[in-house]
Motif scaffolding. Structure first.
Motif, PDB file in Angstrom:
ATOM      1  N   ARG A   6       1.133  -1.068   0.181  1.00 16.11           N
ATOM      2  CA  ARG A   6       0.033   0.035   0.446  1.00 16.11           C
ATOM      3  C   ARG A   6       1.020   1.247   0.278  1.00 16.11           C
ATOM      4  O   ARG A   6       0.436   2.377   0.390  1.00 16.11           O
ATOM      5  CB  ARG A   6      -0.925  -0.072   0.910  1.00 16.11           C
ATOM      6  N   ASN A   7       1.546   0.859  -0.902  1.00 19.94           N
ATOM      7  CA  ASN A   7       2.939   2.563  -0.636  1.00 19.94           C
ATOM      8  C   ASN A   7       3.005   2.495  -2.459  1.00 19.94           C
ATOM      9  O   ASN A   7       2.591   2.025  -3.162  1.00 19.94           O
ATOM     10  CB  ASN A   7       4.363   2.045  -0.537  1.00 19.94           C
ATOM     11  N   GLU A   8       3.099   4.199  -1.867  1.00 18.77           N
ATOM     12  CA  GLU A   8       2.013   4.981  -3.149  1.00 18.77           C
ATOM     13  C   GLU A   8       3.524   4.814  -4.587  1.00 18.77           C
ATOM     14  O   GLU A   8       3.076   4.544  -5.967  1.00 18.77           O
ATOM     15  CB  GLU A   8       2.787   6.719  -2.746  1.00 18.77           C
ATOM     16  N   ASP A   9       5.228   4.234  -3.667  1.00 14.80           N
ATOM     17  CA  ASP A   9       5.285   4.269  -5.255  1.00 14.80           C
ATOM     18  C   ASP A   9       6.425   2.452  -4.886  1.00 14.80           C
ATOM     19  O   ASP A   9       6.318   2.320  -3.990  1.00 14.80           O
ATOM     20  CB  ASP A   9       7.421   4.450  -4.798  1.00 14.80           C
TER      21      ASP A   9
END
Length: 218
Positions: free
Chosen positions: A24-27
């Motif tokens: 669930r990390n943007e990158d």
């Protein structure tokens, strides 16, 4: 016996921090496939195939209070196998145990998806699969990606696609959507599939992402 490809969307479940941070990390700094697992009490163990920023991934494991032990087995600078063991969270264990009921067997590999969901294949009697799907922990939902098929495990790139995604790609190929110059638009594909253009585009995008991801991730 039935084979079903399932995607679990945890939503409000309390899952291990390493899983949360990796998916669930943007990158999207890492991709993870679960090669095998042993769900025992009190400790569960997993063998992961990991690609990406391995140093960052190991830091997540070190910071996760639910991980008791881990070891990275290097394949390349950006690829490894990873052994992980730990008690896990209460929600995670409830989710694991739910798909051990009756005749059910989960078939590797399972995939950590960038949107926080988890995809795997389960084999078993119809009634056991139905009961497991209906009894996922509160706060999670289940998508049935495909049912049946010629193989138990998705060991070919096209077997990782849902039935609708395969149909969309097959139609696009037949119409000349992928030819140069292109002989058919997404609208043409949608018309043949009798669906909205946006729906056809989504099927094609997801199929293309799965296909390329599998080819370069193996």
């Amino acid at each position: 016996m039935k084979r079903v490809r399932i995607t679990i969307r945890p939503r409000d479940l309390d899952l291990p921090l390493a899983y949360e941070d990796a998916t669930r990390n943007e990158d999207q700094f890492v991709s993870v496939r679960v090669v095998n697992w042993n769900i025992t009490a009190p400790t569960a163990a997993f063998l992961l195939h990991v690609r990406g920023d391995l140093e960052r991934f190991e830091t997540l494991l070190e910071r996760d209070p639910d991980v008791e032990e881990h070891e990275l087995l290097s394949i390349a600078d950006d690829e490894c196998y990873c052994f992980v063991a730990g008690v896990g969270t209460t929600d995670a264990r409830e989710l694991w145990e739910n798909f051990k009921r009756g005749s059910l067997m989960t078939v590797p590999p399972a995939e950590w998806n960038p949107d926080g969901s988890y995809t795997f294949t389960v084999v078993g009697r119809d009634e056991d699969i139905q009961t497991a799907v209906e009894n996922v922990p509160a706060g999670a939902s289940v998508d049935i990606d495909s049912v049946g098929g010629r193989r138990v495990a998705p060991d070919h790139v096209t077997d990782r696609l849902s039935d609708r995604q395969r149909e969309a790609v097959r139609t696009a190929v037949e119409l000349g959507h992928y030819e140069i110059p292109r002989r058919a638009t997404t609208e043409d594909v949608a018309r043949e599939l009798e669906c909205a253009t946006s729906t056809a585009a989504e099927h094609l995008r997801k199929a293309e992402a799965k296909t390329l991801g599998t080819l370069f991730g193996e």
